[in-house]
Enzyme design. Sequence first.
Site, PDB file in Angstrom:
ATOM      1  N   HIS A   1       9.847   5.363  -2.955  1.00 29.47           N
ATOM      2  CA  HIS A   1       9.006   4.994  -4.091  1.00 29.47           C
ATOM      3  C   HIS A   1       8.171   6.215  -4.449  1.00 29.47           C
ATOM      4  O   HIS A   1       7.085   6.410  -3.960  1.00 29.47           O
ATOM      5  CB  HIS A   1       8.104   3.830  -3.674  1.00 29.47           C
ATOM      6  CG  HIS A   1       7.214   3.329  -4.764  1.00 29.47           C
ATOM      7  ND1 HIS A   1       7.661   3.035  -6.017  1.00 29.47           N
ATOM      8  CD2 HIS A   1       5.891   3.033  -4.760  1.00 29.47           C
ATOM      9  CE1 HIS A   1       6.640   2.591  -6.743  1.00 29.47           C
ATOM     10  NE2 HIS A   1       5.561   2.576  -6.004  1.00 29.47           N
TER      11      HIS A   1
ATOM     12  N   ARG B   1      10.007  -1.311 -14.436  1.00 30.04           N
ATOM     13  CA  ARG B   1       9.615  -0.253 -15.385  1.00 30.04           C
ATOM     14  C   ARG B   1      10.844   0.253 -16.139  1.00 30.04           C
ATOM     15  O   ARG B   1      10.832   0.386 -17.361  1.00 30.04           O
ATOM     16  CB  ARG B   1       8.923   0.895 -14.623  1.00 30.04           C
ATOM     17  CG  ARG B   1       7.539   0.506 -14.159  1.00 30.04           C
ATOM     18  CD  ARG B   1       6.816   1.610 -13.419  1.00 30.04           C
ATOM     19  NE  ARG B   1       5.443   1.192 -13.160  1.00 30.04           N
ATOM     20  CZ  ARG B   1       4.744   1.490 -12.078  1.00 30.04           C
ATOM     21  NH1 ARG B   1       5.275   2.259 -11.135  1.00 30.04           N
ATOM     22  NH2 ARG B   1       3.513   1.065 -11.926  1.00 30.04           N
TER      23      ARG B   1
ATOM     24  N   SER C   1       0.839  -1.208   0.000  1.00 32.59           N
ATOM     25  CA  SER C   1       0.000   0.000   0.000  1.00 32.59           C
ATOM     26  C   SER C   1       0.874   1.259   0.000  1.00 32.59           C
ATOM     27  O   SER C   1       1.932   1.284   0.627  1.00 32.59           O
ATOM     28  CB  SER C   1      -0.906   0.021   1.232  1.00 32.59           C
ATOM     29  OG  SER C   1      -1.571  -1.206   1.391  1.00 32.59           O
ATOM     30  N   ASN C   2       0.404   2.286  -0.651  1.00 35.24           N
ATOM     31  CA  ASN C   2       1.148   3.554  -0.756  1.00 35.24           C
ATOM     32  C   ASN C   2       0.666   4.593   0.245  1.00 35.24           C
ATOM     33  O   ASN C   2      -0.467   4.508   0.701  1.00 35.24           O
ATOM     34  CB  ASN C   2       0.980   4.106  -2.187  1.00 35.24           C
ATOM     35  CG  ASN C   2       2.019   3.516  -3.114  1.00 35.24           C
ATOM     36  OD1 ASN C   2       3.203   3.527  -2.809  1.00 35.24           O
ATOM     37  ND2 ASN C   2       1.564   2.978  -4.243  1.00 35.24           N
TER      38      ASN C   2
END
Length: 311
Positions: free
Chosen positions: A174, A150, A118-119
């Site tokens: 992040h 990515r 979770s952010n």
Amino acid sequence: MKITVIGAGNVGATCAQLLANDELANEIYVVDILEGIPEGKALDMYESMPIRESDSKIFGTNNYELTKDSDIVIQTAGLARKPGMSRDDLLVANADIVSSCIRNAFKYSPNAYYIIVSNPLDVMTYVSLKVTGLPRHKVFGMAGILDTARYRSFISMATGYSMQDVQALILGGHGDTMVPLPRYTTIAGIPLTDILSADKIDEIVKRTAGGGGEIVKYLKTGSAYYAPAAAAVQMVESMVKDQKRILPCSVLLQGEYGYNDLVLGVPAVLGKNGVEQVIELKLNDAEKALLKTSADHVVTTNNEAMALIKL
Ligand code: APR
């Protein structure tokens, strides 16, 4: 092996499906606050296992008691970004959701390893460490593998070479302040700096930092989930198979890179004992400065988060 995935949304359900497809656990429990959704998604996945030739059993529930004695817990519950939002905009809602989910899970699985998704990621990992009081090798976050994936994809797109041959490393938080390291990026052992121009690398680095936002812009109603789930499952695989892979993970630093009591993305060895080692690179001055900017940002957000939750 019993694995609990908290959150039956896009990231959580995709994690459960990948774990089951790869038969990384005998039992997978998916927990959500919504009624019916975890049960329905889990049963649908369960019914795909004969086709996938996997014996993983997937169950959905609202009841943490059923998750008792999980070996690994993956925390994905929480709000996802909408266009125009940064990961930090999720802080107030997700600090509350993550701390309550982790508290509930920890009550029944005090010996589990916790992977936080979770952010805002680094801060939610810090919150989870404080809520459980567990040591850093048992609570850590998924971000670096996703950011690196990515970056590796964009390098492959730019060069036409296989993604499998692109090896790369990203440090730091992040978010927009993440620190891709072109100096530590190779294609089949050849330094990236010998293959692409500095301008092209810079362009790829910028696209990587905004990689999550690029997907949010397309989706409009949520954020990325295929790559985030694949990244979390790679961490599980390294632990379950005791592979001791070196993977960029968000880990509580205890003096490494000159930081203490701060969760940041660093290369870590993942094995059956969770984070078994943090690898310290010899950064140059420019890289150290970028890491400091990233660290300063995470410290500020940590302080905001800790003011929001009760320990
Ligand atoms: N307890 C359990 N589940 C909850 C709770 C809670 N207190 N609050 C929310 N949830 C559940 C929602 O019901 C939903 O099913 O979390 C799920 C979130 O799913 P999505 O909205 O699809 O979000 P997702 O894309 O999975 O992202 C989840 O991961 O990558 C991060 O930034 C992303 O923080 C976000 C999280």
